[in-house]
Design a protein around this motif. Structure first.
Motif, PDB file in Angstrom:
ATOM      1  N   GLY A  40      21.873  71.329 -74.417  1.00  0.00           N
ATOM      2  CA  GLY A  40      22.433  70.550 -73.308  1.00  0.00           C
ATOM      3  C   GLY A  40      22.142  71.232 -71.985  1.00  0.00           C
ATOM      4  O   GLY A  40      21.261  72.100 -71.892  1.00  0.00           O
ATOM      5  N   GLU A  41      22.896  70.832 -70.959  1.00  0.00           N
ATOM      6  CA  GLU A  41      22.630  71.352 -69.606  1.00  0.00           C
ATOM      7  C   GLU A  41      23.427  72.630 -69.329  1.00  0.00           C
ATOM      8  O   GLU A  41      22.867  73.662 -68.980  1.00  0.00           O
ATOM      9  CB  GLU A  41      23.005  70.258 -68.602  1.00  0.00           C
ATOM     10  N   GLY A  42      24.735  72.512 -69.478  1.00  0.00           N
ATOM     11  CA  GLY A  42      25.594  73.657 -69.193  1.00  0.00           C
ATOM     12  C   GLY A  42      27.014  73.305 -69.561  1.00  0.00           C
ATOM     13  O   GLY A  42      27.341  72.125 -69.690  1.00  0.00           O
ATOM     14  N   PRO A  43      27.876  74.305 -69.712  1.00  0.00           N
ATOM     15  CA  PRO A  43      29.262  74.031 -70.096  1.00  0.00           C
ATOM     16  C   PRO A  43      29.990  73.219 -69.028  1.00  0.00           C
ATOM     17  O   PRO A  43      29.748  73.392 -67.832  1.00  0.00           O
ATOM     18  CB  PRO A  43      29.894  75.426 -70.188  1.00  0.00           C
ATOM     19  N   GLY A  44      30.864  72.328 -69.483  1.00  0.00           N
ATOM     20  CA  GLY A  44      31.796  71.634 -68.594  1.00  0.00           C
ATOM     21  C   GLY A  44      33.131  72.367 -68.613  1.00  0.00           C
ATOM     22  O   GLY A  44      33.230  73.495 -69.113  1.00  0.00           O
ATOM     23  N   GLU A  47      34.515  73.229 -72.174  1.00  0.00           N
ATOM     24  CA  GLU A  47      33.671  74.245 -72.811  1.00  0.00           C
ATOM     25  C   GLU A  47      33.943  75.611 -72.196  1.00  0.00           C
ATOM     26  O   GLU A  47      34.039  76.626 -72.901  1.00  0.00           O
ATOM     27  CB  GLU A  47      32.191  73.876 -72.656  1.00  0.00           C
ATOM     28  N   PRO A  53      30.316  75.222 -76.985  1.00  0.00           N
ATOM     29  CA  PRO A  53      29.541  74.140 -76.406  1.00  0.00           C
ATOM     30  C   PRO A  53      29.981  72.766 -76.915  1.00  0.00           C
ATOM     31  O   PRO A  53      30.428  72.637 -78.068  1.00  0.00           O
ATOM     32  CB  PRO A  53      28.106  74.430 -76.900  1.00  0.00           C
ATOM     33  N   PHE A  54      29.864  71.783 -76.069  1.00  0.00           N
ATOM     34  CA  PHE A  54      30.080  70.385 -76.466  1.00  0.00           C
ATOM     35  C   PHE A  54      31.389  70.183 -77.249  1.00  0.00           C
ATOM     36  O   PHE A  54      31.378  69.727 -78.389  1.00  0.00           O
ATOM     37  CB  PHE A  54      28.870  69.860 -77.261  1.00  0.00           C
ATOM     38  N   SER A  58      31.916  64.615 -73.872  1.00  0.00           N
ATOM     39  CA  SER A  58      30.501  64.496 -74.271  1.00  0.00           C
ATOM     40  C   SER A  58      30.293  65.039 -75.681  1.00  0.00           C
ATOM     41  O   SER A  58      29.527  64.471 -76.471  1.00  0.00           O
ATOM     42  CB  SER A  58      29.601  65.287 -73.328  1.00  0.00           C
ATOM     43  N   ASN A  80      23.125  75.486 -74.618  1.00  0.00           N
ATOM     44  CA  ASN A  80      22.848  74.880 -73.316  1.00  0.00           C
ATOM     45  C   ASN A  80      21.802  75.677 -72.545  1.00  0.00           C
ATOM     46  O   ASN A  80      21.549  76.841 -72.868  1.00  0.00           O
ATOM     47  CB  ASN A  80      24.138  74.857 -72.473  1.00  0.00           C
ATOM     48  N   HIS A 155      21.564  62.295 -72.501  1.00  0.00           N
ATOM     49  CA  HIS A 155      22.750  63.157 -72.555  1.00  0.00           C
ATOM     50  C   HIS A 155      23.969  62.279 -72.875  1.00  0.00           C
ATOM     51  O   HIS A 155      24.090  61.169 -72.332  1.00  0.00           O
ATOM     52  CB  HIS A 155      22.937  63.848 -71.196  1.00  0.00           C
TER      53      HIS A 155
HETATM   54  N1  URA Z   1      27.561  68.986 -71.346  1.00  0.00           N
HETATM   55  C1  URA Z   1      26.557  69.860 -71.637  1.00  0.00           C
HETATM   56  O1  URA Z   1      25.430  69.687 -71.200  1.00  0.00           O
HETATM   57  N2  URA Z   1      26.854  70.884 -72.408  1.00  0.00           N
HETATM   58  C2  URA Z   1      28.068  71.100 -72.912  1.00  0.00           C
HETATM   59  O2  URA Z   1      28.240  72.084 -73.621  1.00  0.00           O
HETATM   60  C3  URA Z   1      29.069  70.170 -72.609  1.00  0.00           C
HETATM   61  C4  URA Z   1      28.805  69.129 -71.824  1.00  0.00           C
END
Ligand code: URA
Length: 205
Positions: A40-44, A47, A53-54, A58, A80, A155
């Motif tokens: 993915g892109e990065g933690p929200g 997370e 992660p995730f 999402s 991510n 995504h």
């Molecule tokens: N969106 C992401 O791209 N990564 C995550 O871990 C959570 C949400």
């Protein structure tokens, strides 16, 4: 090197400014010998709080997508592009992405040796494609990166904003995409000893 050791090093990372605002480093989790890696892109927010992660909205949708196709989340390795939450969930800047992927993601890939990688969304796609591409144009098609099959998908956050299930909708296309991933995984059979050579990267430092 193994994932536990790498994760322990990542927990202490202060290589970019994102480290100053994090609650937890979200290194990644799952099967260390996975055939499928999801990036993915990065933690929200969720997370960042849990260090996994995730796991937010999402992530719940990602779990449903995997489950619907008969791919157990525990069989996959999930991580991510950046391991620390960007403020207000902004897109990681190019230096953050470059620093974090050089230090951590590339090493995770070398350890897990996945046969298929799914970049979720444009930021993850850009890392593997080496250029900005439209996810709408390239999703659902395989390309090769370092001898690994890469299969971009929408995504889940984009799917949450576009909930229609009409034929041709992002959700419908995602359902077709994940079924193709499952079929390809099944055709690959048991994981072979894929050897990932030194991954060629531009020098960062
Ligand atoms: N969106 C992401 O791209 N990564 C995550 O871990 C959570 C949400």
């Amino acid at each position: 090197m193994n994932l536990e050791l790498l994760a322990a090093q990542a927990k202490a990372c202060v290589a970019c400014a994102l480290s100053r605002q994090r609650t937890h480093v979200v290194f990644g989790e799952g099967n260390p010998d996975a055939k499928l890696m999801i990036v993915g892109e990065g933690p929200g927010e969720e997370e960042d709080l849990q260090g996994r992660p995730f796991v937010g909205r999402s992530g719940q949708l990602l779990d449903k997508i995997l489950e619907a196709a008969g791919i157990p989340r525990t069989s996959v390795y999930i991580t991510n592009i950046v391991k620390c939450r960007p403020p207000q969930n902004r897109v990681p800047d190019p230096l953050e992405a470059k620093t974090c992927t050089t230090l951590w993601l590339i090493k995770q890939i070398q350890i897990v040796r996945p046969q298929i990688i799914i970049p979720l969304g444009a930021t993850a796609l850009e890392f593997f494609a080496g250029e900005k591409l439209s996810i709408t144009k390239v999703r659902g098609k395989f390309f090769e990166w370092q001898g690994i099959k890469v299969f971009p998908m929408f995504h889940p956050a984009y799917l949450l904003r576009n909930p229609s299930r009409e034929p041709g909708s992002p959700k419908h296309l995602t359902w077709l995409d994940i079924q193709l991933v499952k079929k390809t995984l099944d055709e690959l059979g048991p994981k072979q000893g894929v050897e990932i050579k030194a991954i060629q990267q531009d020098p960062l430092f």
